[in-house]
Scaffold this active site. Structure first.
Site, PDB file in Angstrom:
ATOM      1  N   ARG A  90     -14.815 -15.963  11.656  1.00 39.03           N
ATOM      2  CA  ARG A  90     -13.357 -15.885  11.766  1.00 39.03           C
ATOM      3  C   ARG A  90     -12.733 -15.308  10.499  1.00 39.03           C
ATOM      4  O   ARG A  90     -11.742 -14.582  10.557  1.00 39.03           O
ATOM      5  CB  ARG A  90     -12.750 -17.255  12.070  1.00 39.03           C
ATOM      6  CG  ARG A  90     -13.080 -17.751  13.450  1.00 39.03           C
ATOM      7  CD  ARG A  90     -12.518 -16.812  14.522  1.00 39.03           C
ATOM      8  NE  ARG A  90     -12.892 -17.273  15.834  1.00 39.03           N
ATOM      9  CZ  ARG A  90     -13.504 -16.532  16.761  1.00 39.03           C
ATOM     10  NH1 ARG A  90     -13.797 -15.272  16.512  1.00 39.03           N
ATOM     11  NH2 ARG A  90     -13.808 -17.026  17.919  1.00 39.03           N
ATOM     12  N   GLU A  93     -13.375 -11.684  10.768  1.00 40.08           N
ATOM     13  CA  GLU A  93     -12.442 -11.148  11.755  1.00 40.08           C
ATOM     14  C   GLU A  93     -11.048 -10.984  11.145  1.00 40.08           C
ATOM     15  O   GLU A  93     -10.377  -9.972  11.355  1.00 40.08           O
ATOM     16  CB  GLU A  93     -12.380 -12.084  12.963  1.00 40.08           C
ATOM     17  CG  GLU A  93     -11.438 -11.621  14.047  1.00 40.08           C
ATOM     18  CD  GLU A  93     -11.379 -12.609  15.208  1.00 40.08           C
ATOM     19  OE1 GLU A  93     -11.371 -12.140  16.353  1.00 40.08           O
ATOM     20  OE2 GLU A  93     -11.341 -13.836  14.966  1.00 40.08           O
ATOM     21  N   SER A 116      -8.442  -8.213  -7.424  1.00 44.60           N
ATOM     22  CA  SER A 116      -9.728  -8.659  -7.933  1.00 44.60           C
ATOM     23  C   SER A 116     -10.245  -9.867  -7.155  1.00 44.60           C
ATOM     24  O   SER A 116      -9.492 -10.799  -6.870  1.00 44.60           O
ATOM     25  CB  SER A 116      -9.608  -9.040  -9.412  1.00 44.60           C
ATOM     26  OG  SER A 116     -10.829  -9.564  -9.885  1.00 44.60           O
TER      27      SER A 116
END
Length: 148
Positions: A90, A93, A116
């Site tokens: 997830r 995703e 960063s």
């Protein structure tokens, strides 16, 4: 040295933590480090300074081998097996869907550069919500302009 999602030292730390009935937050407080950094370090993603490694060893009765392993500079490589874990998937995703938007917004707000992942703070919280509790992850990263 091969990188594994769950190393033997990480398993020893987590097993000892669970046996002692301690939360990750209690460990973070014990070594005076941020929560997310502590969990990442004790699972093998950051070297733990000697003083903190020894404090964790003493609290959890860890082996000297594990205490030494915690202090070692880790290999930070992609592990394709992690992508199949539903929680980690997830996050991947989320980056796949929102990554281009984050990039566009960073460039609009700051100019040509990156955020960063080395010089950043990450916090994790739980927030109550009538529609179901919410996971709150905040990444506070330093902007690094490209140098031409």
């Amino acid at each position: 040295m091969a990188h594994n999602a769950i190393s033997a030292p990480a398993i020893e730390v987590d097993d000892a933590r669970r046996s002692a009935g301690l939360s990750w937050q209690k460990l973070a407080d014990h070594i005076d480090r941020p929560l997310v950094w502590t969990v990442a370090a004790l699972l093998g993603s950051h070297p733990v300074p000697r003083e903190q490694a020894e404090a964790v060893r003493d609290l959890l009765s860890l082996s000297e081998e594990t205490t030494t392993a915690l202090q070692r500079q880790p290999y930070r490589v992609a592990d394709s097996d992690l992508a199949s874990d539903p929680t980690i998937y997830r996050f991947l995703e989320l980056i796949n869907v929102y990554g281009p938007a984050f990039k566009a917004l960073i460039h609009e707000e700051f100019g040509d550069g990156i955020m960063s992942a080395i010089n950043c703070n990450i916090s994790f919280d739980r927030r109550s919500d009538p529609g179901g509790d919410r996971v709150v992850v905040t990444i506070d990263g330093k902007f690094l302009p490209y140098q031409w």
